[in-house]
Design an enzyme around this catalytic site. Sequence first.
Site, PDB file in Angstrom:
ATOM      1  N   ARG A  55      36.077  49.356  55.140  1.00 19.97           N
ATOM      2  CA  ARG A  55      37.207  48.674  54.485  1.00 19.97           C
ATOM      3  C   ARG A  55      38.530  49.277  54.928  1.00 19.97           C
ATOM      4  O   ARG A  55      39.535  48.585  55.076  1.00 19.97           O
ATOM      5  CB  ARG A  55      37.035  48.742  52.968  1.00 19.97           C
ATOM      6  CG  ARG A  55      35.892  47.829  52.515  1.00 19.97           C
ATOM      7  CD  ARG A  55      35.660  47.874  51.046  1.00 19.97           C
ATOM      8  NE  ARG A  55      36.843  47.439  50.322  1.00 19.97           N
ATOM      9  CZ  ARG A  55      36.982  47.691  49.011  1.00 19.97           C
ATOM     10  NH1 ARG A  55      36.052  48.376  48.362  1.00 19.97           N
ATOM     11  NH2 ARG A  55      38.050  47.280  48.369  1.00 19.97           N
ATOM     12  N   GLN A  88      45.124  46.088  41.345  1.00 23.44           N
ATOM     13  CA  GLN A  88      43.729  46.542  41.301  1.00 23.44           C
ATOM     14  C   GLN A  88      43.273  46.849  42.730  1.00 23.44           C
ATOM     15  O   GLN A  88      42.224  47.449  42.922  1.00 23.44           O
ATOM     16  CB  GLN A  88      42.817  45.457  40.718  1.00 23.44           C
ATOM     17  CG  GLN A  88      43.170  45.050  39.309  1.00 23.44           C
ATOM     18  CD  GLN A  88      42.339  43.851  38.869  1.00 23.44           C
ATOM     19  OE1 GLN A  88      41.246  43.977  38.318  1.00 23.44           O
ATOM     20  NE2 GLN A  88      42.859  42.661  39.127  1.00 23.44           N
ATOM     21  N   VAL A  90      42.989  48.353  46.519  1.00 23.59           N
ATOM     22  CA  VAL A  90      43.059  49.714  47.068  1.00 23.59           C
ATOM     23  C   VAL A  90      43.650  49.699  48.482  1.00 23.59           C
ATOM     24  O   VAL A  90      43.771  50.739  49.116  1.00 23.59           O
ATOM     25  CB  VAL A  90      41.653  50.360  47.062  1.00 23.59           C
ATOM     26  CG1 VAL A  90      41.195  50.570  45.620  1.00 23.59           C
ATOM     27  CG2 VAL A  90      40.630  49.541  47.832  1.00 23.59           C
ATOM     28  N   HIS A 106      43.372  51.375  40.601  1.00 23.72           N
ATOM     29  CA  HIS A 106      42.000  51.640  41.045  1.00 23.72           C
ATOM     30  C   HIS A 106      41.959  52.565  42.252  1.00 23.72           C
ATOM     31  O   HIS A 106      40.946  52.633  42.928  1.00 23.72           O
ATOM     32  CB  HIS A 106      41.287  50.316  41.394  1.00 23.72           C
ATOM     33  CG  HIS A 106      40.960  49.492  40.180  1.00 23.72           C
ATOM     34  ND1 HIS A 106      40.570  48.172  40.271  1.00 23.72           N
ATOM     35  CD2 HIS A 106      40.989  49.771  38.849  1.00 23.72           C
ATOM     36  CE1 HIS A 106      40.363  47.697  39.051  1.00 23.72           C
ATOM     37  NE2 HIS A 106      40.617  48.648  38.169  1.00 23.72           N
ATOM     38  N   LEU A 199      43.849  31.042  43.210  1.00 22.76           N
ATOM     39  CA  LEU A 199      43.290  29.914  43.974  1.00 22.76           C
ATOM     40  C   LEU A 199      42.687  28.883  43.034  1.00 22.76           C
ATOM     41  O   LEU A 199      42.796  27.679  43.238  1.00 22.76           O
ATOM     42  CB  LEU A 199      42.227  30.440  44.947  1.00 22.76           C
ATOM     43  CG  LEU A 199      41.689  29.438  45.971  1.00 22.76           C
ATOM     44  CD1 LEU A 199      42.801  28.964  46.893  1.00 22.76           C
ATOM     45  CD2 LEU A 199      40.566  30.068  46.795  1.00 22.76           C
ATOM     46  N   ALA A 216      47.557  31.964  47.671  1.00 26.46           N
ATOM     47  CA  ALA A 216      48.672  32.856  47.304  1.00 26.46           C
ATOM     48  C   ALA A 216      49.839  32.738  48.285  1.00 26.46           C
ATOM     49  O   ALA A 216      51.005  32.793  47.869  1.00 26.46           O
ATOM     50  CB  ALA A 216      48.176  34.296  47.250  1.00 26.46           C
TER      51      ALA A 216
HETATM   52  C1  BV8 Z   1      36.613  51.771  32.586  1.00 30.25           C
HETATM   53  C2  BV8 Z   1      36.612  49.937  43.184  1.00 30.25           C
HETATM   54  C3  BV8 Z   1      36.847  53.111  30.632  1.00 30.25           C
HETATM   55  C4  BV8 Z   1      37.690  49.821  44.149  1.00 30.25           C
HETATM   56  C5  BV8 Z   1      36.529  48.524  41.277  1.00 30.25           C
HETATM   57  C6  BV8 Z   1      29.628  49.932  31.267  1.00 30.25           C
HETATM   58  C7  BV8 Z   1      29.952  51.246  31.591  1.00 30.25           C
HETATM   59  C8  BV8 Z   1      31.240  51.617  31.940  1.00 30.25           C
HETATM   60  C9  BV8 Z   1      32.232  50.663  32.004  1.00 30.25           C
HETATM   61  C10 BV8 Z   1      31.899  49.363  31.728  1.00 30.25           C
HETATM   62  C11 BV8 Z   1      30.614  48.975  31.335  1.00 30.25           C
HETATM   63  N1  BV8 Z   1      30.623  47.628  31.118  1.00 30.25           N
HETATM   64  C12 BV8 Z   1      31.860  47.141  31.351  1.00 30.25           C
HETATM   65  C13 BV8 Z   1      32.640  48.176  31.703  1.00 30.25           C
HETATM   66  C14 BV8 Z   1      34.005  48.146  32.070  1.00 30.25           C
HETATM   67  C15 BV8 Z   1      34.017  48.020  33.587  1.00 30.25           C
HETATM   68  C16 BV8 Z   1      34.001  46.543  33.895  1.00 30.25           C
HETATM   69  O1  BV8 Z   1      34.982  45.877  33.665  1.00 30.25           O
HETATM   70  N2  BV8 Z   1      32.861  46.009  34.398  1.00 30.25           N
HETATM   71  C17 BV8 Z   1      32.811  44.584  34.668  1.00 30.25           C
HETATM   72  C18 BV8 Z   1      31.979  44.327  35.909  1.00 30.25           C
HETATM   73  C19 BV8 Z   1      32.246  43.894  33.420  1.00 30.25           C
HETATM   74  N3  BV8 Z   1      35.250  48.646  34.013  1.00 30.25           N
HETATM   75  C20 BV8 Z   1      35.249  49.930  34.399  1.00 30.25           C
HETATM   76  O2  BV8 Z   1      34.273  50.613  34.538  1.00 30.25           O
HETATM   77  C21 BV8 Z   1      36.648  50.502  34.629  1.00 30.25           C
HETATM   78  N4  BV8 Z   1      36.757  51.738  33.924  1.00 30.25           N
HETATM   79  O3  BV8 Z   1      36.322  50.808  31.897  1.00 30.25           O
HETATM   80  O4  BV8 Z   1      36.828  53.045  32.050  1.00 30.25           O
HETATM   81  C22 BV8 Z   1      38.173  52.634  30.125  1.00 30.25           C
HETATM   82  C23 BV8 Z   1      38.231  51.615  29.175  1.00 30.25           C
HETATM   83  C24 BV8 Z   1      39.461  51.178  28.728  1.00 30.25           C
HETATM   84  C25 BV8 Z   1      40.630  51.751  29.201  1.00 30.25           C
HETATM   85  C26 BV8 Z   1      40.535  52.733  30.172  1.00 30.25           C
HETATM   86  C27 BV8 Z   1      39.318  53.170  30.646  1.00 30.25           C
HETATM   87  C28 BV8 Z   1      36.869  50.766  36.111  1.00 30.25           C
HETATM   88  C29 BV8 Z   1      37.053  49.440  36.831  1.00 30.25           C
HETATM   89  C30 BV8 Z   1      37.385  49.702  38.302  1.00 30.25           C
HETATM   90  C31 BV8 Z   1      36.163  49.543  39.097  1.00 30.25           C
HETATM   91  N5  BV8 Z   1      36.495  49.580  40.531  1.00 30.25           N
HETATM   92  N6  BV8 Z   1      36.478  48.626  42.578  1.00 30.25           N
HETATM   93  C32 BV8 Z   1      37.227  49.020  45.320  1.00 30.25           C
HETATM   94  O5  BV8 Z   1      36.117  49.252  45.813  1.00 30.25           O
HETATM   95  O6  BV8 Z   1      38.020  48.167  45.713  1.00 30.25           O
HETATM   96  S1  BV8 Z   1      36.621  46.993  40.582  1.00 30.25           S
HETATM   97  C33 BV8 Z   1      36.828  45.794  41.762  1.00 30.25           C
HETATM   98  O7  BV8 Z   1      37.034  44.577  41.027  1.00 30.25           O
HETATM   99  C34 BV8 Z   1      38.082  45.959  42.595  1.00 30.25           C
HETATM  100  O8  BV8 Z   1      38.862  47.079  42.236  1.00 30.25           O
HETATM  101  C35 BV8 Z   1      38.858  44.688  42.283  1.00 30.25           C
HETATM  102  O9  BV8 Z   1      40.207  44.877  42.349  1.00 30.25           O
HETATM  103  C36 BV8 Z   1      38.423  44.438  40.911  1.00 30.25           C
HETATM  104  C37 BV8 Z   1      38.748  43.112  40.326  1.00 30.25           C
HETATM  105  O10 BV8 Z   1      38.289  42.111  41.240  1.00 30.25           O
HETATM  106  P1  BV8 Z   1      39.370  41.026  41.732  1.00 30.25           P
HETATM  107  O11 BV8 Z   1      40.511  41.758  42.334  1.00 30.25           O
HETATM  108  O12 BV8 Z   1      39.681  40.104  40.610  1.00 30.25           O
HETATM  109  O13 BV8 Z   1      38.580  40.298  42.893  1.00 30.25           O
HETATM  110  P2  BV8 Z   1      37.527  39.118  42.715  1.00 30.25           P
HETATM  111  O14 BV8 Z   1      36.817  38.951  44.003  1.00 30.25           O
HETATM  112  O15 BV8 Z   1      36.745  39.323  41.456  1.00 30.25           O
HETATM  113  O16 BV8 Z   1      38.439  37.821  42.470  1.00 30.25           O
HETATM  114  C38 BV8 Z   1      39.292  37.375  43.493  1.00 30.25           C
HETATM  115  C39 BV8 Z   1      40.148  36.264  42.894  1.00 30.25           C
HETATM  116  O17 BV8 Z   1      41.093  35.855  43.886  1.00 30.25           O
HETATM  117  C40 BV8 Z   1      39.347  35.040  42.492  1.00 30.25           C
HETATM  118  O18 BV8 Z   1      39.783  34.579  41.214  1.00 30.25           O
HETATM  119  C41 BV8 Z   1      39.705  34.007  43.568  1.00 30.25           C
HETATM  120  O19 BV8 Z   1      39.750  32.682  43.050  1.00 30.25           O
HETATM  121  C42 BV8 Z   1      41.082  34.446  43.968  1.00 30.25           C
HETATM  122  N7  BV8 Z   1      41.441  34.114  45.350  1.00 30.25           N
HETATM  123  C43 BV8 Z   1      40.616  34.129  46.446  1.00 30.25           C
HETATM  124  N8  BV8 Z   1      41.320  33.758  47.536  1.00 30.25           N
HETATM  125  C44 BV8 Z   1      42.599  33.525  47.123  1.00 30.25           C
HETATM  126  C45 BV8 Z   1      42.674  33.749  45.740  1.00 30.25           C
HETATM  127  N9  BV8 Z   1      43.804  33.589  45.033  1.00 30.25           N
HETATM  128  C46 BV8 Z   1      44.899  33.190  45.709  1.00 30.25           C
HETATM  129  N10 BV8 Z   1      44.909  32.955  47.048  1.00 30.25           N
HETATM  130  C47 BV8 Z   1      43.791  33.108  47.784  1.00 30.25           C
HETATM  131  N11 BV8 Z   1      43.804  32.866  49.097  1.00 30.25           N
END
Ligand code: BV8
Length: 225
Positions: A55, A88, A90, A106, A199, A216
Amino acid sequence: MNIVILTGAGISAESGLGTFRDKDGLWTRYDLNDVATPEGFARDPALVHEFYNARRANCRDAAPNSAHAALARLQRGFAGGRVSIVTQNVDDLHERAGTPEVIHMHGELARALCAACGHRWPAPDVMAHDDPCPACAAPATRPDIVWFGEFPYHMDRIAELLAACDLFVSIGTSGNVYPAAGFAEEARIAGARTLELNLEPSEARLPFDEARHGPATRIVPDWVQ
Ligand code: BV8
């Protein structure tokens, strides 16, 4: 007027960087439990470094797009108050588009972290787990990335910004990952209007006051101009 902008992988999609949950997204090719959790890193650090080295190389070869450029212009030139950009992502495309201040909740591909002493330093292009830490020499190098189950960075600052927010704009994020997915609601409680630029409709639990859908590179410059 205080504007808080949250960006996700969608803003970098047209720069060629993969998103996570779209049809050919990163999580369709890698199990996030293997490459984006501390447990996965403990199990197989080489696989995790391979994932982030790839990446980092993609990011180096990518260029910011017109959506990144529009937000950079907005933050530099907005005379009506403060524009905060929380990402979000990186990647460093916001910075390379000339954005003065970016809050990476993140972490960043461009930084390495010592799992032993917490020292951070600019990441080399290719990282390996047994690279010695420049500060303590421990062979405990990891990407400076917030994995699932780890506490995101700058949460106090982000909470302050949301509490004083007048307009919250969510750009290119699916609204799947917390705590970022809860920011729109926090802003709304503080009295902010909310706008989604994506999107397609995201999976956010509550509807935005306004939503504009499309790529975007078209809808973000249209909104900023
Ligand atoms: C936390 C690493 C406590 C970086 C990422 C059980 C145990 C522990 C935690 C949890 C649990 N269950 C749930 C949780 C919480 C968990 C969580 O949310 N899980 C989810 C799966 C349910 N979260 C955590 O663990 C977080 N920490 O909770 O600590 C706490 C609580 C409260 C307050 C403080 C602390 C840590 C989360 C971070 C995890 N790291 N990645 C990397 O490798 O990059 S997350 C990963 O998803 C990326 O960081 C990314 O940024 C993030 C979000 O994804 P999106 O950016 O939205 O990307 P995605 O593909 O999903 O969507 C893309 C969008 O773009 C789509 O809507 C699409 O339509 C659109 N799109 C596409 N093309 C275009 C477009 N839009 C416009 N134009 C285009 N051309």
